[in-house]
Design a protein around this motif. Structure first.
Motif, mmCIF file in Angstrom:
data_model
loop_
_atom_site.group_PDB
_atom_site.id
_atom_site.type_symbol
_atom_site.label_atom_id
_atom_site.label_comp_id
_atom_site.label_asym_id
_atom_site.label_seq_id
_atom_site.Cartn_x
_atom_site.Cartn_y
_atom_site.Cartn_z
ATOM 1 N N ASP A 30 35.185 43.546 42.267
ATOM 2 C CA ASP A 30 36.254 44.631 42.660
ATOM 3 C C ASP A 30 37.669 44.530 42.110
ATOM 4 O O ASP A 30 38.551 45.228 41.818
ATOM 5 N N ASP A 31 38.084 43.300 42.328
ATOM 6 C CA ASP A 31 39.475 42.880 42.141
ATOM 7 C C ASP A 31 39.642 41.502 41.391
ATOM 8 O O ASP A 31 39.693 40.435 42.122
ATOM 9 N N TYR A 32 39.664 41.657 39.962
ATOM 10 C CA TYR A 32 39.364 40.161 39.451
ATOM 11 C C TYR A 32 40.738 40.042 38.516
ATOM 12 O O TYR A 32 41.065 41.140 38.215
ATOM 13 N N VAL A 33 40.809 38.775 38.154
ATOM 14 C CA VAL A 33 41.892 38.442 37.145
ATOM 15 C C VAL A 33 41.307 37.758 35.794
ATOM 16 O O VAL A 33 40.185 36.980 35.920
ATOM 17 N N ILE A 53 42.994 43.068 36.834
ATOM 18 C CA ILE A 53 42.238 44.258 36.207
ATOM 19 C C ILE A 53 42.612 45.603 36.906
ATOM 20 O O ILE A 53 42.615 46.810 36.436
ATOM 21 N N SER A 54 42.691 45.237 38.424
ATOM 22 C CA SER A 54 42.731 46.458 39.269
ATOM 23 C C SER A 54 44.078 47.402 39.066
ATOM 24 O O SER A 54 44.004 48.589 39.061
ATOM 25 N N ASP A 55 45.037 46.573 38.744
ATOM 26 C CA ASP A 55 46.598 47.299 38.884
ATOM 27 C C ASP A 55 47.266 47.007 37.461
ATOM 28 O O ASP A 55 48.242 47.627 37.419
ATOM 29 N N GLY A 56 46.723 45.964 36.575
ATOM 30 C CA GLY A 56 47.437 45.744 35.219
ATOM 31 C C GLY A 56 48.627 44.724 35.564
ATOM 32 O O GLY A 56 49.500 44.640 34.524
ATOM 33 N N THR A 57 48.817 44.351 36.653
ATOM 34 C CA THR A 57 49.941 43.276 36.981
ATOM 35 C C THR A 57 49.607 42.026 35.994
ATOM 36 O O THR A 57 48.550 41.534 35.918
ATOM 37 N N THR A 58 50.668 41.682 35.246
ATOM 38 C CA THR A 58 50.615 40.191 34.139
ATOM 39 C C THR A 58 51.099 39.188 34.689
ATOM 40 O O THR A 58 51.990 39.277 35.721
#
Length: 127
Positions: A30-33, A53-58
């Protein structure tokens, strides 16, 4: 089965650019990097960039900020690493990896937070 396949490595002159791709399949976290790491001969594996991947934070290592850009196409899903102004010290095998949950360690690109790894792609920067 989780699979990560890197591509796009090669030989480039200093100052040049490459774009690496990481094609991911076989998981539904669900909420992975997804992170990019590199390892040069005789050196420890180093995290260089990651994306939630969930919100595009880099996330970026200080050593690559301003030169590397991570992005994702969630429809595939594929993660890209655009590398510009390459230096000989960027020479390494580059791996992509997935952390199945968002954590401080994953955000800080610590390798032990990542559960699955690709086989790597060689990047060689000549001077």
């Amino acid at each position: 089965e989780v699979q990560l396949v890197e591509s796009g490595g090669g030989l480039v002159q200093a100052g040049g650019s490459l774009r690496l791709s990481c094609s991911a399949s076989g998981f539904t976290f669900d909420d992975y990097v997804i992170g990019w790491f590199r390892q040069a001969p005789g050196k420890e594996r180093e995290g260089v960039s990651g994306i939630s991947i969930s919100d595009g934070t880099t996330y970026y290592a200080d050593s690559v900020k301003g030169r590397l850009t991570i992005s994702s196409d969630n429809t595939k899903p594929t993660v890209y690493l655009q590398m510009n102004s390459l230096k000989p010290e960027d020479t390494a095998v580059y791996y992509c990896a997935v952390a199945s949950r968002l954590s401080v360690a994953a955000i800080n690109l610590l390798y032990y937070a990542y559960d699955y790894w690709g086989q790597g792609t060689q990047v060689t920067v000549s001077s």
